[in-house]
Design a protein around this motif. Structure first.
Motif, short mmCIF file in Angstrom:
data_model
loop_
_atom_site.label_atom_id
_atom_site.label_comp_id
_atom_site.label_asym_id
_atom_site.label_seq_id
_atom_site.Cartn_x
_atom_site.Cartn_y
_atom_site.Cartn_z
N ARG A 509 0.86 -1.11 0.42
CA ARG A 509 -0.33 -0.25 -0.10
C ARG A 509 0.87 1.45 0.42
N ARG A 510 0.20 2.16 -0.87
CA ARG A 510 0.97 3.51 -0.28
C ARG A 510 0.48 4.79 0.33
N GLU A 511 0.73 5.38 1.29
CA GLU A 511 0.27 6.12 2.24
C GLU A 511 0.75 7.75 1.62
N ILE A 542 4.69 0.50 1.65
CA ILE A 542 4.55 -1.03 3.28
C ILE A 542 4.35 -1.91 2.15
N GLU A 543 5.30 -2.70 2.69
CA GLU A 543 5.03 -3.93 1.21
C GLU A 543 5.17 -4.43 2.50
N ALA A 544 4.09 -6.01 2.48
CA ALA A 544 4.31 -7.19 3.73
C ALA A 544 4.09 -8.71 2.49
N VAL A 545 4.57 -9.58 3.71
CA VAL A 545 4.59 -11.63 3.05
C VAL A 545 3.67 -11.68 4.25
N PHE A 546 3.31 -12.44 4.26
CA PHE A 546 2.81 -12.91 5.25
C PHE A 546 2.59 -14.25 5.77
N GLY A 547 2.58 -14.95 7.02
CA GLY A 547 1.78 -16.93 6.26
C GLY A 547 1.64 -17.01 8.13
N GLU A 548 0.71 -18.36 7.83
CA GLU A 548 -0.39 -18.96 8.62
C GLU A 548 -0.42 -20.42 8.20
N VAL A 549 -0.32 -21.28 9.69
CA VAL A 549 0.27 -22.50 9.57
C VAL A 549 -0.74 -23.69 11.15
N ARG A 564 5.01 -12.51 10.38
CA ARG A 564 4.02 -11.18 9.05
C ARG A 564 5.76 -10.53 9.14
N PHE A 565 6.59 -10.23 7.93
CA PHE A 565 7.75 -9.66 7.08
C PHE A 565 6.64 -7.59 6.52
N ASP A 566 7.04 -6.95 7.26
CA ASP A 566 6.60 -5.38 6.67
C ASP A 566 7.67 -4.44 6.08
N HIS A 567 8.10 -4.17 5.25
CA HIS A 567 8.78 -2.93 5.21
C HIS A 567 8.21 -1.23 4.48
#
Length: 892
Positions: A509-511, A542-549, A564-567
């Motif tokens: 997303r762009r803010e 802001i860019e993110a990748v996330f995962g759940e198990v 979750r990894f956020d940049h």
């Protein structure tokens, strides 16, 4: 926080696109083949990206149905959240009263505040996706834009969810969920009529739709909602009518008065003389009264000329279209437009340091009729004057929000996917519409003898005063958020306790934020709090990748792992994990627990807000020129003693992110089928809290904070420097309790009871890194109290077409702010409200009538001086009193 080199955004999003999509929680039933009972469909709920039965959740989740809002007469999203015990404050638009003059602008914003950590650490979603934050803080959603008439329910996740939804969900997540489809037309009208003067409400909404997804393959619907609340002035209620209550030791007044106070620096052998020509005759009550102890000056009871609740008007439209594309794919489009208009009024504008020459006919003893004053030196006087004839200062705030979402969901290659593109805009603007004057022109009118600072104006004075009026837009702000998200989930293999399921996804997303000040107007009015502000802007990606198990390791043990990894383009990168456990100890007992970390980057506003010179909330003595209230040589008591001072607030580009750790453990007990009891312990540790230092701390310890006291070249006070900073740590923990019981089902109807409560064991915070911890539970610390216990309870009855509800809200007592003589030390008692309603349904008609605040309970007295409203604390109480409400709804 770890600073790392970010992977390629394109690569991250491409990987995420291959694996999943994003969506919102919803409940549904899947109709089986003919003759078969409906089968419960696994759905996604707030707190997890993996679809499951609702009863399987491992995290504390509260669900509030929209139909219950109507039973309790709740007309706004702010009111709905005020009934949630874990939500700290219930004040919304009332904070707009004095918002500009005693701090940064609010624009009439109402915000959520789970765990009392601040609205910036509560993530508010609409259908599982973000809404653009309010532009004046950039950190929290304005609840006024939520289309309550379109809601189906509200889901509140009470533990940290940074690993699932975003790093800023430290206090929890509130997910407002709209209806999925509508194919009927409904008209609803509602009136809230207070028993006492002021504060009445009415609303009307229309919803309609057509098409059925199952048979027609599409559904399109829209909801239009209008709500208006009338003004409630301080004079409409006895408990808020004055800031002077001698029996309580309360005397919160201003030394800028009508008639004006004067200071003659040359009198009394050069030691100065302060006075007021009308102090001996009692000033001009009730607006101004003699100072206590008497010193020949007057004090202004400015509380008499403010609003408890401003006039407010809201309109919202929510539309949604859903279209089956074949192959199990569903496309949706959502559009929200919302407007919130607030008219906030405070006392007439204070004007200080005016020069009255001896040549003016209004100099005491001259031809203008102002009584002569003994001891005057015959030199010019410095005058503090509040021109009542200019009228109350009024700021009209106009907030607007727009949000468009294009989404696609379905099943692809064995994955349940959801993806969407969203664009949201939040805007607010403020206009001076009454009361404000041009400082320079006003001062010139006193200097040239046209204006009379001690009495009513003659014809020339009235014309001149009118010519100094300031009108027009003074500031505006805009936040734009554009985002793309994609997420998918699936079951991979069978474990001993069930299927192993995963969810993977990505988000970008762009803010962009813009804050604009009209210096042509703001620069002419110091009382606006914006006279020194400059326009600023900022942006970030802001860019993110996330995962759940989800791991059902054995039959009764489920483990949830998420990360979750956020940049952030302007802050850096962070990784936040979460672990949750759920153990089915028996058919009647579930044990659960979770642990996670959080990370909240400073908002664009917190970093870039322009410096703004505002009045302090409370009145203070200058620690050098008037220590302990005693004027020193060279002091002007009208400027330096018992007066609102100035503070310089604004952004800080050196801010560090906030970081947190959260863990919770609890149990759900169902001793019999009709009774469910949930008990959850929660613990949050926050570091590097972003805020400005409480002004009470700065003035309360001059030796420690002397570097923050800014002075003019002649040594007179300019302002305290109070920019945003990383203040220190917050440690809070407590217990949530929830009880739901079905008491009876039979010939006399169905009866059920529910109780939700929060007991806060500790809320300790620091005002600086490494500083002493300040205990806040059960006592008003720097800015507010934290309640030891809060609960809401409801007793429901239903039989056929008839229904009734009795609901109660309760807050425990606390030690007051007590900035008064020790003999008047005060404890605020507990506060409880009771609402009663009844309903009748017949065909498409539903009528609901009820009473809010059945026993007409007034807010308990408080000697707090932090907010403009005095005599009570508007953040935690209901100033309306007993109110009758009637709601009619017809569906066809």
């Amino acid at each position: 926080m770890t600073q790392t080199r970010s992977p390629s955004p394109t690569l991250r999003l491409l990987c995420a696109a291959l694996l999943g999509a994003y969506g919102h929680a919803a409940m549904a039933q899947d109709t089986g083949a003919a003759g078969e009972p409906p089968a419960m469909q696994r759905v996604e709920v707030t707190g997890s990206s993996i679809k499951r039965l609702v009863s399987e959740t491992a995290t504390p989740l509260s669900i509030f149905k929209a139909e219950d809002f109507a039973k309790q007469g709740l007309t706004t999203a702010q009111e709905v959240l005020s009934k949630i015990p874990s939500n700290a404050s219930s004040m919304g638009s009332g904070n707009a009263v004095g918002g500009n003059t005693s701090g940064l602008p609010t624009g009439g914003q109402a915000s959520a505040d789970l765990r009392g950590l601040g609205g910036d650490k509560t993530l508010v979603l609409l259908n599982g996706r973000r809404i653009a934050n309010h532009p004046y803080d950039g950190a929290s959603v304005d609840l006024n834009i939520i289309p309550i008439a379109a809601l189906e329910r509200v889901e509140v996740l009470r533990d940290g969810a940074s690993a699932i939804y975003g790093t800023d969900a430290i206090g929890g997540v509130i997910n407002f969920i709209t209806k999925r489809s509508v194919n009927v037309t409904n008209i609803t009208a509602e009136v809230v009529a207070p028993e006492h003067k002021g504060g009445g409400e009415h609303r009307i909404n229309l919803s309609t739709g057509f098409g059925k997804l199952d048979t027609d393959g599409y559904n399109i619907f829209g909801v239009l909602d209008y709500h208006k609340q009338n003004v409630l002035t301080s004079q409409d209620r006895a408990f808020s009518a004055t800031g002077i209550v001698p029996s309580r030791g309360l005397s919160i007044t201003s030394g800028t008065t009508f008639p004006g106070n004067y200071f003659d620096a040359a009198a009394n052998g050069g030691n100065g003389l302060a006075g007021n020509p009308y102090a001996a005759s009692g000033c001009l009550p009730p607006l101004s009264v003699p100072a206590v102890p008497a010193n020949g000056t007057c004090r202004q009871d400015y509380t008499r000329q403010i609003d408890d609740l401003p006039a407010q008007q809201q309109i919202a439209f929510f539309g949604k279209g859903a279209f089956k594309l074949g192959g199990g794919h569903l496309a949706t489009v959502e559009y929200l437009h919302s407007e919130n208009k607030v008219k906030a009024r405070t006392a007439p504008p204070p004007q200080t340091g005016l020069i009255l020459p001896i040549s003016s006919k209004y100099y005491p003893g001259n031809a203008g009729g102002v009584p002569a004053q003994p001891g005057l030196s015959g030199q010019p006087l410095s005058v503090n004057w509040r021109p009542v004839e200019a009228g109350q200062r009024q700021i009209d705030s106009d907030g607007k929000a727009d949000r468009l979402v294009l989404a696609l969901e379905g099943e692809l290659a064995g994955w349940d996917y959801k993806t969407g593109l969203s664009h949201a805009i939040s805007k607010s603007s403020e206009k001076f519409t009454n009361g404000y004057v041009q400082d320079a022109g006003f001062a010139a009118g006193v200097l040239n003898g046209i204006l009379n600072p001690f009495g009513e104006q003659d014809a020339a004075g009235k014309a001149y005063l009118a010519s100094t009026a300031l009108r027009g837009e003074v500031q505006s702000a805009k936040v734009t958020t554009t985002g793309f998200d994609i997420k998918g989930s699936r079951e991979l293999m069978q474990l001993a306790g069930g299927p192993l399921a995963i969810a993977l996804g990505g988000e970008a997303r762009r803010e962009k934020a813009d804050f604009n000040v009209n210096r042509d107007i703001a620069g002419q009015a110091a009382s606006s709090g914006l006279s020194g502000s400059l326009s600023k802007s900022g942006s970030r990606t802001i860019e993110a990748v996330f995962g759940e198990v989800n791991l059902p390791l054995i039959k009764d043990l489920e483990v949830q792992l998420a990360a979750r990894f956020d940049h952030y383009s302007d802050v850096g990168s962070t990784t936040n994990p979460k672990l949750a456990l759920r153990y089915q100890a028996s058919s009647a007992l579930v044990l659960r627990g979770s642990a996670s970390t959080g990370f909240r980057a400073p908002t664009l506003f917190e970093k870039n807000a322009p410096p703004s010179k505002n009045d302090t909330n409370d009145t203070y003595d200058d620690p050098i020129l008037c220590p302990g209230g005693v004027p020193q040589p060279g002091a002007n008591p009208l400027r330096d003693c018992d007066l609102q001072q100035f503070k310089l607030q604004g952004g800080n580009e050196k801010l560090k992110p906030e970081k947190s750790t959260t863990f919770a453990v609890g149990l759900v007990l169902e001793p019999i089928k009709e009774v469910t009891l949930a008990i959850d312990y929660w613990n949050i540790h926050l570091k590097d809290k972003i805020s400005s230092l409480p002004e009470q701390s700065i003035f309360g310890n001059y030796e420690k904070y002397k570097a923050l006291f800014l002075r003019n070249p002649d040594g007179s006070p300019y302002a305290i420097l109070d920019l945003n900073d990383n203040l220190g740590e917050v440690k809070t923990d407590g217990i949530d309790v929830s009880l739901n019981a079905r008491l009876a089902r039979g010939a006399y109807g169905d009866v059920s009871v529910s109780v939700d409560g929060t007991w806060t064991h500790k809320y300790d915070y620091q005002n600086e890194r490494g500083g002493a911890f300040i205990a806040n539970v059960g006592r008003y610390a720097d800015n507010n109290p934290v309640f030891r216990w809060k609960h809401t309870a409801a007793l429901n009855w239903r039989m056929g077409n008839w229904g009734a509800t009795v609901s109660q809200s309760f807050k425990s007592g606390y030690t007051d702010q007590n900035l008064v003589d020790p003999q008047f030390r005060h404890d605020v008692p507990s506060y409880s409200l009771l609402n009663v309603s009844g309903s009748y349904a017949w065909k498409g008609l539903l009528l609901t009538a009820g009473v809010k605040n059945l026993f007409d309970r007034e807010p308990p007295f408080s000697n707090q001086g932090t907010l403009f409203q005095k005599g009570y604390d508007p953040r935690y109480t209901d100033p309306i009193g007993r109110a009758w409400y009637l709601r009619g709804s017809y569906t066809f």
